[in-house]
Design a protein around this motif. Structure first.
Motif, short mmCIF file in Angstrom:
data_model
loop_
_atom_site.label_atom_id
_atom_site.label_comp_id
_atom_site.label_asym_id
_atom_site.label_seq_id
_atom_site.Cartn_x
_atom_site.Cartn_y
_atom_site.Cartn_z
N VAL A 455 43.73 53.41 26.88
CA VAL A 455 43.17 52.40 26.51
C VAL A 455 42.58 51.56 27.42
O VAL A 455 42.81 51.06 29.01
N LEU A 456 41.70 50.54 27.19
CA LEU A 456 40.14 50.61 27.97
C LEU A 456 40.05 49.10 28.11
O LEU A 456 39.13 48.20 27.67
N THR A 457 41.66 48.39 28.73
CA THR A 457 41.53 47.69 28.90
C THR A 457 41.59 47.00 31.14
O THR A 457 41.91 47.59 31.53
N PRO A 458 40.60 45.91 31.53
CA PRO A 458 40.56 45.97 32.36
C PRO A 458 41.62 45.13 33.27
O PRO A 458 42.07 44.47 32.69
N VAL A 459 41.77 45.38 34.88
CA VAL A 459 41.97 44.72 35.48
C VAL A 459 41.84 43.58 35.48
O VAL A 459 40.59 43.46 36.03
N PRO A 460 42.27 42.00 35.59
CA PRO A 460 41.41 41.18 35.78
C PRO A 460 40.73 41.16 37.55
O PRO A 460 41.86 41.06 38.41
N GLY A 461 39.91 41.36 37.59
CA GLY A 461 39.24 41.00 39.26
C GLY A 461 39.25 41.94 39.78
O GLY A 461 39.00 42.27 41.38
N GLU A 462 39.87 42.95 39.35
CA GLU A 462 40.00 44.21 40.60
C GLU A 462 38.09 45.04 40.31
O GLU A 462 37.78 45.14 40.00
N LYS A 463 37.60 44.76 41.37
CA LYS A 463 36.63 44.86 42.34
C LYS A 463 36.66 47.02 42.63
O LYS A 463 36.07 47.65 42.36
N LYS A 464 37.98 47.17 43.45
CA LYS A 464 38.02 48.44 44.26
C LYS A 464 39.31 48.78 43.55
O LYS A 464 40.31 47.69 43.35
N THR A 465 39.83 50.32 43.54
CA THR A 465 40.95 50.98 43.68
C THR A 465 41.01 51.78 44.72
O THR A 465 40.46 52.78 45.25
N LYS A 466 42.61 52.19 44.87
CA LYS A 466 43.11 52.62 45.65
C LYS A 466 42.95 54.62 45.08
O LYS A 466 43.06 54.93 43.51
N ILE A 467 42.11 55.32 46.09
CA ILE A 467 42.09 56.71 45.12
C ILE A 467 42.31 57.34 46.63
O ILE A 467 42.49 57.56 48.13
N ALA A 468 42.60 58.85 46.21
CA ALA A 468 43.16 60.15 46.83
C ALA A 468 42.44 60.92 46.39
O ALA A 468 42.65 61.62 45.40
N ALA A 469 41.61 61.80 47.46
CA ALA A 469 40.75 62.74 47.44
C ALA A 469 40.79 63.62 47.82
O ALA A 469 40.80 63.77 49.30
N ASN A 470 41.38 65.15 47.20
CA ASN A 470 40.45 65.76 48.21
C ASN A 470 39.98 67.39 47.65
O ASN A 470 39.92 66.71 46.27
#
Length: 530
Positions: A455-470
């Motif tokens: 569902v395409l609804t935002p978290v208010p004020g979230e500019k960055k999110t945590k990511i794990a990448a490989n």
């Protein structure tokens, strides 16, 4: 193009992953290592359970590739087992999807206790300015209890209509939908109904659902760092979008197991807990037999009844708060699975039978094996090799991309020992993702997670999110990255295929991988910049 050390360390932020730090601590050490608000810890055997069933559960869900992210088992109010599949971790929040509904139901319970409303109040009475010009008899008859029990009378879930209406007034859009059946008589799972419960709380209290619940529920349970997605007017979505930690899910389950008491204090009325968790209407299941289907046991007030005398809050892709009153047990699970029933089957087949009426002798070997297993859980890395002869040639190279609907115009790569920096430039600027080679790198990204969500609804004020990448070379000319957005349920793969000076970039979100469908985003084509 170089990535200086300070920029690199700033971007990593959270640092390289350490596996199983919490889960591997021996049970005897828990008493001295608990922080404020944590649940007490114990061994399974000292709470009348066998560690073997929990070990068998962990092995079984991995064998079935059910993609669990976390597990916590409580017996008699104590955590007897816990584990996080790396890169997920104890201090990370997790998207709950429809498990959010059970928290929204609790808000209505508080409001009823405070005399703000009754469950037999009519829905339109709260929104006289938003009701349609002609109010049908079924809409007029719809009560708060019908919202709670998914028996509003709608023939289909209204959520899509709310989001697609083109209006930022979702309440008005909900009330405008035809109500085909008499409320209270027809079950259809309806996240729009739960959204309306959130809107009612905000209308009555002048606070968002999240603000309303903080002093009443979250603070007494020491549930911190909570957020909740919103509609275009800032009303919390109610039916989805809450994020809390795994232990917070377990605390919520323990509150309900104790009939509304927590740490010796009355939080919710016991009568509300009883009313919310009993069956009010028969739910619709699948093509499975009712005796094999945990979706055909009845529905309460935003809680599902289960087999084995249990009940649960649950969310899409396997977010679970399972309460087993007879066994004095709570199981909290987060995951991203395409087979939610399979997870419940493993709970009933492996965890439930370990509960014994009398003391269970400690088996140090099995205890140690369980702790070792739960302390080293990990999701698979991108399959492939950490290096390729092509990496040196692509190091520092940039590629200009053909015009595309994602508005990405340039990507570049920087390879070094143990990591690859991927830069992507779009209409919003430059975004960086550091990928471990042979391990996860944990960091922050300003890439939007909206394309990955159900569902395409935002978290208010979230500019960055945590990511794990490989990343890994899946063949000599193809570098593939796996990006797990570790405070959501989702991940995506990004496949980069090099052919001389040409590049193709293909995105595939996890929902497409689970459903074996095509990702709606286009494959991007680019040419090396000289």
């Amino acid at each position: 193009m170089s990535y200086n050390r300070r920029e690199f360390l700033q971007h990593l932020g959270i640092g390289a992953l350490q596996l199983g730090v919490i889960s591997a601590i021996p049970a005897s050490a828990w008493a001295s290592s608990l922080s404020y608000g944590q649940l007490p810890r114990s061994s399974p055997e000292s709470q009348g359970m066998s560690a073997k069933g929990i070990l068998d559960f962990a092995n079984a869900v991995e064998a079935d590739r059910l993609n669990l992210h976390s597990l916590m088992v409580l017996r008699q109010g104590k955590v007897v087992a816990e584990g996080w599949w790396a890169p997920y971790a104890p201090d990370l929040k997790h998207t709950l999807y429809s498990l959010s509904k059970s928290f929204t139901s609790s808000a209505i319970g508080f409001a009823v206790a405070e005399g703000k409303l009754k469950v037999d109040d009519k829905v339109i009475s709260f929104f006289p300015e938003d009701k349609p010009a002609t109010v049908s008899a079924n809409l007029a008859a719809m009560r708060v209890r019908d919202l709670l029990s998914m028996s509003t009378g709608h023939d289909k879930d209204t959520t899509g209509k709310l989001r697609e209406s083109g209006s930022d007034n979702w309440v008005k859009s909900f009330l405008a939908q035809p109500v085909e059946h008499e409320p209270g008589t027809f079950f259809v799972y309806n996240s729009g109904a739960t959204y309306m419960l959130s809107a009612i709380i905000q209308k009555l209290s002048g606070q968002t659902l999240l603000e309303y619940l903080k002093p009443r529920l979250f603070q007494p349970l020491v549930i911190e760092d909570v957020d909740w997605e919103v509609d275009p007017k800032g009303i919390n979505t109610g039916g989805w979008g809450l994020r809390v930690k795994t232990e917070d899910i377990a605390k919520f389950g323990q509150l309900y197991l104790q009939k509304g008491e927590y740490n010796g204090k009355r939080i919710l009325p016991a009568a509300w807990v009883e009313e919310a968790t009993r069956s009010h209407i028969m739910s619709k299941g699948s093509n499975r037999k009712p005796e094999d289907d945990d979706w055909q046991q009845g529905y309460g007030y935003q809680f599902w009844r289960c087999r084995n005398g249990a009940y649960r809050g649950d969310g899409a892709f396997g977010q679970y708060c399972i309460v087993m009153p007879k066994e004095d047990m709570v199981v909290a699970i987060t995951s991203e699975t395409g087979d939610m029933q399979a997870i419940l089957n493993h709970v009933w087949n492996h965890i439930l039978p370990t509960v014994k009426a009398t003391g269970v002798p400690a088996d140090k070997g099995i205890q140690s094996e369980m702790q070792k297993k739960l302390g080293s859980l990990a999701l698979p890395l991108t399959p492939g090799k950490p290096a390729s002869d092509l990496a040196a040639k692509m190091n520092g190279r940039s590629f200009k991309l053909a015009e595309n609907e994602l508005k990405i115009n340039k990507v570049s790569f920087e390879f070094d020992k143990g990591w690859c920096l991927f830069r992507v430039t779009d209409d919003k600027g430059e975004h960086l993702v550091v990928n471990g080679l042979g391990n996860w790198k944990i960091g922050l990204t300003d890439l939007s997670t909206l394309p990955l969500k159900l569902v395409l609804t935002p978290v208010p004020g979230e500019k960055k999110t945590k990511i794990a990448a490989n990343g890994a070379w899946i063949d000599d000319t193809t570098f593939e990255m796996t990006w797990r957005f570790i405070e959501t349920a989702h991940y995506e793969t990004v496949r980069c295929k090099f052919e001389g000076d040409n590049l193709q970039v293909e995105f595939k979100r996890s929902l497409a991988i689970i459903g074996n469908t095509k990702d709606p985003r286009p494959v991007l084509s680019g040419k090396a910049i000289a």
